[in-house]
Design an enzyme around this catalytic site. Sequence first.
Site, mmCIF file in Angstrom:
data_model
loop_
_atom_site.group_PDB
_atom_site.id
_atom_site.type_symbol
_atom_site.label_atom_id
_atom_site.label_comp_id
_atom_site.label_asym_id
_atom_site.label_seq_id
_atom_site.Cartn_x
_atom_site.Cartn_y
_atom_site.Cartn_z
ATOM 1 N N ASP A 514 0.810 -1.218 0.000
ATOM 2 C CA ASP A 514 0.000 0.000 0.000
ATOM 3 C C ASP A 514 0.844 1.269 0.000
ATOM 4 O OD1 ASP A 514 0.726 -0.820 2.694
ATOM 5 O OD2 ASP A 514 -0.397 0.935 3.337
ATOM 6 N N GLU A 515 0.193 2.345 -0.437
ATOM 7 C CA GLU A 515 0.700 3.703 -0.300
ATOM 8 C C GLU A 515 2.095 3.921 -0.876
ATOM 9 O OE1 GLU A 515 -1.955 5.305 3.405
ATOM 10 O OE2 GLU A 515 0.043 4.600 3.887
ATOM 11 N N VAL A 516 2.323 3.409 -2.073
ATOM 12 C CA VAL A 516 3.551 3.760 -2.802
ATOM 13 C C VAL A 516 3.287 5.106 -3.469
ATOM 14 C CG1 VAL A 516 5.099 3.131 -4.676
ATOM 15 C CG2 VAL A 516 4.198 1.358 -3.144
#
EC number: 3.2.1.52
Length: 841
Positions: A514-516
């Site tokens: 997540d959240e790259v």
Amino acid sequence: MRLKKCLLIAFLLPFVAVAQKGATTYPVKDLHVKWTFKEHQNRNKQSLSLLTFINKAAQPFPAANWSLYFNSMKEIEVKTSDQLIIEQVNGDLFRIRPGKSFKAINKGDSVILDMVALDEIVNFADAPGGLYLVWDNQPDKGLKIEHYDVEPVEKYLKNVVSPLDTYNRNSKFIPKDKKTLIKLLPTPVFYEARPGNFSVNAVTSINSDPAFRNEAEYLSNELFNLFKIKLVVSTGASKEKSIQLVKNNLPEDEYQLEITAQSITLSASNATGIFYGLQSLKSLLLANSPVKGAKTVLVSNVSIKDAPRFKYRGLMLDVARNFHPKEEVLRILDLMALYKLDVFHFHITDDEAWRIEIPGLPELTAIGAKRGHSLTNENALQPAYSSGPDTTEVLNKAFYTKADFVEILKYAAQRHIEVIPEIESPGHARAAIKSMDTRYSRFMAKGMRAEAEQYLLRDINDKSVYSSAQYWNDNIVCVALPSVYTFLNKVTESLQDIYRQAHVPLKTIHFGGDEVPQGVWEKSPLCLELVKQAKMKSTDDLWSYYVSKLQSMLKPKGIVLSGWEEFGMMKTYLDGHKLMVPNPLFANDPVQLDVWNNVIGGGTEDLPYRLANGSYKVVLTCSSNFYLDMAYNRSLTEPGHYWAGFVNMEKLFSFIPYDYYKNAKENNKGEPVSRSVFVGKDRLTDFGKSNILGLKAALWTEKISNTELLEFMLLPRLVGFAERAWAADPAWALEKDSVKSEAAYEDSYTDFKTRVGLIEFPKLDQGGWNYRIPPVGVKVTNGEIAGNTEFPGFNIYYTTNGKEPAVKDKLYTSPIKEKGVVKLRAFNAKGRGGNTTTVQN
């Protein structure tokens, strides 16, 4: 998934004082700091809070040669002036340095910093934390600010939940008669109370089918731990006055429990079903008090037939942001077992820490588990989430050894709970990256390049510029580096070894995903070369490359890839704007997705359903209802985040897994939601329903630094989650007539709240759980103060002398007529109190 960038703080510092030299002679223990919320501005788009410095030392606080560090989960404006320099170090760590015109603070003087935020402040957990001072001539030493007070001023807040709001909400529900209640949660499929009871005492025996011997021993141990009654376990013929564990032909995980005055008979086709029946028996026993003066517990006669609705009923616990000891993890596993949850998602790595020992990579815990003041991150990671500067503090160097993890696995397996480890990648990987950087430097210093580069996780020539959701600029691994996959394979095989030692199968590993952030890999020579060689269109295609590499590593090992929703997504563009859509490439692979981003009002309300409709196996981890790190309601005194909304007990109970639009009543700001939000959103198809594996609650710990607060955030909301994960779809969820549905819902929720208050809380009291005791709701009418609580079963005590109420004070039994400042507080049977409500009469 987590708190997004939402706040900009500007410090304006009109210091007026006298200059002072000899900075290191100043006693930092005498510097007092106070944070106070002041007001919202610009239609709640900005907020003003105050940071006050008070010098209580005999000498002036110096004008120069110091830096003040602190953590803030709100982004802070970098600012340079003659008075003050504000810098972001990295992540949530910021630094204040004095400008050339800064003046010293004399003895007894105070200085106020105005903190202007480009967003609203909702509760006290928004305050900065972890303050410490560093002198310029001792740059490696951080000195904790010992006197730091957070003083919320609730009267300045707008749109908060008032005592009257709480009273009116509580008044909607009139408790049911306890005699009519099912004494068990989550609610079984069939429950029939019958006259009489069975007496459990020292002469009672446990007679078990040989297949259930382990469960029988578990029951014997539990009865001893709870009631000091030790029962003998045998596999012989059934006897009178015995507890019988019988094998039958019920479907998997189902059970039947029959309690009569002569015997207790529990039957199931497998050990898991038997175990769930034992939890029901245990819960029924806890609902009764032991007979005084005798080692005997009475359990009411009952007939139960039961089965889980969802196979996957999970809880995720984050121990990376703030560590929680093994003993608390074991305690939570017991709680999960009592409420029949069967998947423990263990979030053991993140940007801020690596919490598990990996043989052969000692740096992961020697560096990655250690936090404190550091100039280089070579000996420790920087402070995060108010952890402070001292690397010797227990929680600043904490991790689970192999032996710890084996113990956790065995403990969970005995309770029929699967433990899924999470190794965050390719983002949220800063702890691993910095640990392997230290390893790299150590071997390079010895001239051992091959060894140095073996587990390197970043392209050392990468010039990409990005900022993650938590403001990190160096937390993404380089997916083009072969050593990244060497590292991940090493960790995977080490986990396999640990699971083998525990004699527990490792079925899946959660690899995050997540959240790259935007901007990663764009200026990495290695990534750009890979894009060219593989004939990719851009660095966006590196995402699918990474997922493919993980699959090729895991499939031969028989391990299923689990991850956050992004593992099933791909980046594309619409009218020049980035858009994330389901990725068809991996839809038919055995990928399990935890889908969190259904924030009501956020635009992706239908994402879980879109992915399930698109063939992905989905665990509903909906932040709108299941994120237990969200604040209970909009109050300055309630801890927690609120970016996904406010999550009270009703949010969990009211969740309808296959149509959560139906009972979504609030958006992420706590405002009534317009039904137009769901117009055009995908609904879950029958095919999509077949891809819903189950439900998962998540407890992130950015704002949870001790076990008391952990339990406060966990309970009683976890009971509401367990009800929705286990119990059959309620009638009100299926009723199409909105009037009938609402009436059935109100009756059902009243029943549930009564059971939690009168039956479950006493059980939790026996276990010493620090569940949330609700604040007292108050209504003032014609000079009389009426009070109530969210759940029945609490006593309300009050004072009129300005002191905090205690159980020795006046018991509330009828409306209060006394004048002045009245403080009211609810207490449980053990004498533990909740937050105080203060009113003027």
